[in-house]
Design a protein around this motif. Sequence first.
Motif, short mmCIF file in Angstrom:
data_model
loop_
_atom_site.label_atom_id
_atom_site.label_comp_id
_atom_site.label_asym_id
_atom_site.label_seq_id
_atom_site.Cartn_x
_atom_site.Cartn_y
_atom_site.Cartn_z
N ILE A 1 0.82 -1.21 0.00
CA ILE A 1 0.00 0.00 0.00
C ILE A 1 0.86 1.26 0.00
CG2 ILE A 1 -0.21 0.13 2.53
CD1 ILE A 1 -2.85 1.05 -0.15
N ALA A 2 2.07 1.18 0.59
CA ALA A 2 2.95 2.36 0.64
C ALA A 2 3.34 2.81 -0.76
CB ALA A 2 4.19 2.07 1.46
N SER A 3 3.64 1.87 -1.64
CA SER A 3 4.02 2.24 -3.00
C SER A 3 2.85 2.88 -3.73
CB SER A 3 4.51 1.00 -3.76
OG SER A 3 3.50 0.02 -3.82
N GLY B 1 -10.70 3.62 -4.12
CA GLY B 1 -9.72 3.03 -5.03
C GLY B 1 -8.60 2.28 -4.35
N LEU B 2 -8.53 2.31 -3.02
CA LEU B 2 -7.45 1.61 -2.32
C LEU B 2 -7.83 0.14 -2.13
CD1 LEU B 2 -6.39 4.19 0.41
CD2 LEU B 2 -5.24 3.65 -1.74
N PRO B 3 -6.85 -0.77 -2.20
CA PRO B 3 -7.15 -2.19 -2.03
C PRO B 3 -7.54 -2.52 -0.60
CG PRO B 3 -4.78 -1.83 -2.15
CD PRO B 3 -5.43 -0.51 -2.47
N SER B 4 -8.41 -3.50 -0.43
CA SER B 4 -8.84 -3.92 0.89
C SER B 4 -7.73 -4.74 1.56
CB SER B 4 -10.09 -4.77 0.79
OG SER B 4 -9.79 -6.03 0.19
N PRO B 5 -7.79 -4.90 2.89
CA PRO B 5 -6.81 -5.75 3.56
C PRO B 5 -6.76 -7.16 3.00
CG PRO B 5 -7.97 -4.42 5.18
CD PRO B 5 -8.65 -4.18 3.86
N ALA B 6 -7.91 -7.69 2.56
CA ALA B 6 -7.92 -9.04 2.00
C ALA B 6 -7.09 -9.12 0.72
CB ALA B 6 -9.36 -9.48 1.71
#
Length: 353
Positions: free
Chosen positions: A55-57, A74-79
């Motif tokens: 997620i940092a990138s 638009g951010l990916p989920s933890p899964a």
Amino acid sequence: MNFDVIVLGTSSEALEAAVAAGRLGARVALVEPWMPDWFAPGGAPQWLQRMRDSIASCTRTVFPDSPRRRSQAGLPSPAVLAEEAVEREACAHRVVQQRLDRLQVQSFAGKVRFLGADQVALQFSGREMRLSSPLKIVATGSRTEMPAWAVSDGGRIFSVDEVATLREIPRSLMIVGGGATGLEASFLFSLLGTRVTLIDRRHRLPIGPGVSGSTILRQLQRLGVRVLLDSEVTMSSKNPDGSVSVELLSGDRLSAERLLVTTERRGRTADLGLEELGVRLDERSRLWCDEQLQTWCSGLVGLGDVVGHPRELAESPLAPRELVWFLLGHTPDRAVVDKSVASPVPFSSSRGN
């Protein structure tokens, strides 16, 4: 079969210790004990860190100015991040395995039990093999155990082992426990735009190698994480609106959409026969060691989060290499001891606890 060092576990600390011993020319056996409910090989903190790296990138591209609050669109989920972390971990594991092969480290897997201070029985496929070594490193890791005041339901109140099941990013999150796992989770979810409150009963955050607790605190605060130290949770409850509340010993009450508990970990030491060797375990089945990570059994040391005391030392990223150097009589560039100790104490069965 005789070895110079036997390493139990497939945690990151176990793999690094095996590599360090192999590079020193030692004959090394790396043993994966078969245990119920075996967790990811990398361990909870490293697994969360690999999720954070993903997620940092992304956030550096989407949010170059690193604002305190981020949109979660638009951010990916933890899964999804967990799936990427599994791939990263598998890739890293293959690289380490190639190094182990080059160093002629022998790998085994099976049901493990200590027969004595210098001998381990390994059972697999109906056979039994006995491995002997004067030095044994136990790095079998730990598993989640929820405290009495929290009941994990895999939903509003959950453990770190259940992070991978989250299909949605929580808008707000309370994290109980400021150890390595809690800190990694705080960084991860803050990067996902979650309003994070980190609660820890200690008066300061644990100190990492080369990083002070105050530095970690500033990094968290820059990301908008609210940090509450000297705060102990006594109970939790679910609210009618679907949120979760906790009550602190001080009487204060806090609420958030979800609650992540990282405080309770039980060492993976069951059925190893450590008690019969006189090894002292704490109330959560973790090893109790001295400042050289030596147990009550001469030649048997702990490493990683299977150690209950001293935790910060055992979980230090520098510990695997420096501990192995220390055990094998080499001089590391810094001692595997607390900074308050002027120089390493010779490795022996004496007890300072």
